[in-house]
Design a protein around this motif. Sequence first.
Motif, short mmCIF file in Angstrom:
data_model
loop_
_atom_site.label_atom_id
_atom_site.label_comp_id
_atom_site.label_asym_id
_atom_site.label_seq_id
_atom_site.Cartn_x
_atom_site.Cartn_y
_atom_site.Cartn_z
N ILE A 105 12.22 -21.12 -1.36
CA ILE A 105 10.89 -21.05 -1.95
C ILE A 105 9.84 -21.23 -0.86
CG2 ILE A 105 9.26 -22.15 -3.55
CD1 ILE A 105 11.66 -22.91 -5.28
N ALA A 106 8.91 -20.26 -0.76
CA ALA A 106 7.84 -20.32 0.24
C ALA A 106 6.48 -20.60 -0.38
CB ALA A 106 7.78 -19.02 1.03
N ALA A 107 6.32 -20.28 -1.67
CA ALA A 107 5.04 -20.51 -2.35
C ALA A 107 5.28 -20.75 -3.83
CB ALA A 107 4.12 -19.31 -2.17
N ILE A 108 4.44 -21.60 -4.41
CA ILE A 108 4.48 -21.89 -5.85
C ILE A 108 3.10 -21.63 -6.41
CG2 ILE A 108 4.90 -23.64 -7.62
CD1 ILE A 108 6.65 -25.09 -5.54
N GLU A 109 3.05 -20.95 -7.55
CA GLU A 109 1.78 -20.58 -8.15
C GLU A 109 1.78 -20.95 -9.63
OE1 GLU A 109 1.07 -16.33 -9.19
OE2 GLU A 109 -0.54 -16.53 -7.71
N ILE A 164 3.73 -23.04 -17.03
CA ILE A 164 4.63 -22.07 -16.41
C ILE A 164 4.21 -21.87 -14.96
CG2 ILE A 164 5.51 -19.71 -16.49
CD1 ILE A 164 4.89 -19.73 -19.49
N TYR A 165 5.19 -21.90 -14.05
CA TYR A 165 4.96 -21.73 -12.62
C TYR A 165 5.85 -20.61 -12.09
CZ TYR A 165 2.51 -26.17 -12.73
OH TYR A 165 1.63 -27.15 -13.02
N ASN A 166 5.33 -19.84 -11.13
CA ASN A 166 6.09 -18.81 -10.42
C ASN A 166 6.45 -19.34 -9.04
OD1 ASN A 166 5.56 -17.10 -12.55
ND2 ASN A 166 3.96 -15.98 -11.50
N ALA A 167 7.65 -19.03 -8.57
CA ALA A 167 8.07 -19.38 -7.22
C ALA A 167 8.37 -18.10 -6.46
CB ALA A 167 9.30 -20.28 -7.25
N TYR A 168 7.86 -18.01 -5.21
CA TYR A 168 7.99 -16.80 -4.39
C TYR A 168 8.70 -17.12 -3.09
CZ TYR A 168 4.28 -15.06 -7.45
OH TYR A 168 3.54 -14.68 -8.54
N ASP A 169 9.38 -16.10 -2.51
CA ASP A 169 9.95 -16.24 -1.18
C ASP A 169 8.92 -15.87 -0.13
OD1 ASP A 169 9.86 -13.46 -1.22
OD2 ASP A 169 12.03 -13.19 -1.13
N GLU A 170 9.30 -15.88 1.16
CA GLU A 170 8.33 -15.62 2.23
C GLU A 170 7.85 -14.18 2.26
OE1 GLU A 170 12.47 -15.43 3.55
OE2 GLU A 170 11.35 -17.23 3.14
N LEU A 171 8.55 -13.26 1.61
CA LEU A 171 8.12 -11.86 1.55
C LEU A 171 7.22 -11.59 0.35
CD1 LEU A 171 11.49 -10.13 2.47
CD2 LEU A 171 9.54 -10.62 3.96
N GLY A 172 7.01 -12.58 -0.49
CA GLY A 172 6.16 -12.43 -1.67
C GLY A 172 6.90 -11.96 -2.90
N ASN A 173 8.23 -11.90 -2.82
CA ASN A 173 9.04 -11.53 -3.98
C ASN A 173 9.21 -12.74 -4.89
OD1 ASN A 173 9.48 -8.94 -2.87
ND2 ASN A 173 11.16 -9.75 -1.64
N ILE A 174 9.13 -12.50 -6.18
CA ILE A 174 9.26 -13.61 -7.12
C ILE A 174 10.73 -14.03 -7.21
CG2 ILE A 174 9.48 -12.19 -9.20
CD1 ILE A 174 7.56 -14.34 -10.48
N LEU A 175 10.96 -15.32 -7.07
CA LEU A 175 12.32 -15.86 -7.15
C LEU A 175 12.65 -16.36 -8.55
CD1 LEU A 175 12.46 -17.93 -3.84
CD2 LEU A 175 13.59 -15.76 -4.32
#
Length: 82
Positions: A22-26, A41-52
């Motif tokens: 996980i690189a970012a949480i929104e 509800i939260y989204n978690a993204y990797d360093e490429l911006g893909n949703i995990l």
Amino acid sequence: MNKAIRKVSSNKKSLEIGVNNIAAIEFRQNEKGGTLGAFDIYNAYDELGNILTIEGFFLDDNIQVEYKKDRPERQATLFDFM
């Protein structure tokens, strides 16, 4: 402007930057209803911006949100140039 989230946790689960790629949480949205109550509800993204993952945290589970503590750069003043 949104604050950068570092960690979201409750009694049962957590999302944290640096764990499980996980690189970012929104923050996505707040839902008022449901059979078990209100939840965020939260989204978690990797360093490429893909949703995990998309995770929901019930507010009754003592949800805790930690934010990054980034210091803004200090703006130069007239005294810096003297």
